[in-house]
Motif scaffolding. Structure first.
Motif, PDB file in Angstrom:
ATOM      1  N   LYS A  21       0.854  -1.185   0.000  1.00 40.37           N
ATOM      2  CA  LYS A  21       0.000   0.000   0.000  1.00 40.37           C
ATOM      3  C   LYS A  21       0.889   1.235   0.000  1.00 40.37           C
ATOM      4  O   LYS A  21       1.776   1.363   0.840  1.00 40.37           O
ATOM      5  CB  LYS A  21      -0.899   0.014   1.234  1.00 40.37           C
ATOM      6  CG  LYS A  21      -1.877  -1.132   1.272  1.00 40.37           C
ATOM      7  CD  LYS A  21      -2.748  -1.044   2.491  1.00 40.37           C
ATOM      8  CE  LYS A  21      -3.752  -2.159   2.526  1.00 40.37           C
ATOM      9  NZ  LYS A  21      -4.646  -2.055   3.683  1.00 40.37           N
ATOM     10  N   THR A  22       0.647   2.128  -0.932  1.00 37.53           N
ATOM     11  CA  THR A  22       1.415   3.367  -0.971  1.00 37.53           C
ATOM     12  C   THR A  22       0.754   4.400  -0.066  1.00 37.53           C
ATOM     13  O   THR A  22      -0.469   4.444   0.057  1.00 37.53           O
ATOM     14  CB  THR A  22       1.515   3.919  -2.401  1.00 37.53           C
ATOM     15  OG1 THR A  22       0.196   4.133  -2.903  1.00 37.53           O
ATOM     16  CG2 THR A  22       2.249   2.959  -3.312  1.00 37.53           C
ATOM     17  N   MET A  23       1.578   5.200   0.567  1.00 36.67           N
ATOM     18  CA  MET A  23       1.094   6.240   1.467  1.00 36.67           C
ATOM     19  C   MET A  23       1.642   7.582   0.982  1.00 36.67           C
ATOM     20  O   MET A  23       2.718   7.637   0.390  1.00 36.67           O
ATOM     21  CB  MET A  23       1.579   5.985   2.891  1.00 36.67           C
ATOM     22  CG  MET A  23       1.160   4.653   3.477  1.00 36.67           C
ATOM     23  SD  MET A  23      -0.553   4.586   3.950  1.00 36.67           S
ATOM     24  CE  MET A  23      -0.539   5.511   5.453  1.00 36.67           C
ATOM     25  N   VAL A  24       0.902   8.628   1.268  1.00 33.50           N
ATOM     26  CA  VAL A  24       1.294   9.989   0.940  1.00 33.50           C
ATOM     27  C   VAL A  24       1.465  10.716   2.263  1.00 33.50           C
ATOM     28  O   VAL A  24       0.745  10.444   3.222  1.00 33.50           O
ATOM     29  CB  VAL A  24       0.197  10.680   0.094  1.00 33.50           C
ATOM     30  CG1 VAL A  24       0.588  12.090  -0.264  1.00 33.50           C
ATOM     31  CG2 VAL A  24      -0.106   9.870  -1.151  1.00 33.50           C
ATOM     32  N   THR A  25       2.415  11.643   2.340  1.00 28.30           N
ATOM     33  CA  THR A  25       2.554  12.449   3.552  1.00 28.30           C
ATOM     34  C   THR A  25       2.248  13.901   3.241  1.00 28.30           C
ATOM     35  O   THR A  25       2.415  14.360   2.108  1.00 28.30           O
ATOM     36  CB  THR A  25       3.967  12.359   4.173  1.00 28.30           C
ATOM     37  OG1 THR A  25       4.913  12.861   3.241  1.00 28.30           O
ATOM     38  CG2 THR A  25       4.306  10.931   4.550  1.00 28.30           C
ATOM     39  N   ASP A  26       1.789  14.621   4.249  1.00 27.46           N
ATOM     40  CA  ASP A  26       1.500  16.048   4.122  1.00 27.46           C
ATOM     41  C   ASP A  26       1.594  16.656   5.516  1.00 27.46           C
ATOM     42  O   ASP A  26       1.830  15.946   6.496  1.00 27.46           O
ATOM     43  CB  ASP A  26       0.108  16.267   3.530  1.00 27.46           C
ATOM     44  CG  ASP A  26      -0.071  17.652   2.927  1.00 27.46           C
ATOM     45  OD1 ASP A  26       0.861  18.493   3.037  1.00 27.46           O
ATOM     46  OD2 ASP A  26      -1.143  17.914   2.355  1.00 27.46           O
ATOM     47  N   ASP A  27       1.398  17.959   5.586  1.00 22.12           N
ATOM     48  CA  ASP A  27       1.454  18.682   6.845  1.00 22.12           C
ATOM     49  C   ASP A  27       0.130  19.386   7.076  1.00 22.12           C
ATOM     50  O   ASP A  27      -0.579  19.730   6.130  1.00 22.12           O
ATOM     51  CB  ASP A  27       2.571  19.730   6.818  1.00 22.12           C
ATOM     52  CG  ASP A  27       3.909  19.132   6.435  1.00 22.12           C
ATOM     53  OD1 ASP A  27       4.300  18.145   7.075  1.00 22.12           O
ATOM     54  OD2 ASP A  27       4.544  19.644   5.495  1.00 22.12           O
ATOM     55  N   ALA A  28      -0.195  19.590   8.352  1.00 19.97           N
ATOM     56  CA  ALA A  28      -1.418  20.301   8.730  1.00 19.97           C
ATOM     57  C   ALA A  28      -1.157  21.033  10.037  1.00 19.97           C
ATOM     58  O   ALA A  28      -0.255  20.682  10.787  1.00 19.97           O
ATOM     59  CB  ALA A  28      -2.573  19.322   8.893  1.00 19.97           C
TER      60      ALA A  28
END
Length: 112
Positions: A21-28
């Protein structure tokens, strides 16, 4: 899917065929805290966060017990991972990764 070459399909679970499973990262930015329930009563249940786009969502998994006792503060920027964005541009299955002290909170909407 990753399969071991030259192995026949067994028709049941095995380590010969693995789902990747591929995951994406981001900021909040953290704009609030939700109280925990059940085993997390009296601790953090979820962070209420806002993306740079202004989309509001919650992160309720990925925390250690120590982080639930002393969660990221309102106004701090956190990194999280997720599978994809929904049609409404909300992260699907977001999970906390870490606080990002290197990112300026001014990059995010102020009101959430």
């Amino acid at each position: 899917m990753l399969a071991v070459p030259d192995k026949a399909h067994r028709g049941k679970r095995s380590n010969d065929l693995l789902k990747v499973k591929t995951m994406v990262t981001d900021d909040a930015i953290v704009v609030g805290h939700k109280a925990g329930k059940g085993k997390h009563t009296g601790k953090l249940g979820a962070l209420e966060c806002v993306l740079r786009s202004g989309v509001r969502f919650q992160i309720g998994t990925g925390f250690s017990d120590r982080e639930r006792d002393d969660p990221p503060k309102v106004g701090e920027v956190v990194e999280f991972r997720y599978f994809e964005l929904t049609k409404a541009q909300v992260p699907r299955f977001p999970a906390y990764v870490r606080v990002r002290a290197d990112i300026d909170a001014d990059e995010f909407p102020s009101s959430g």
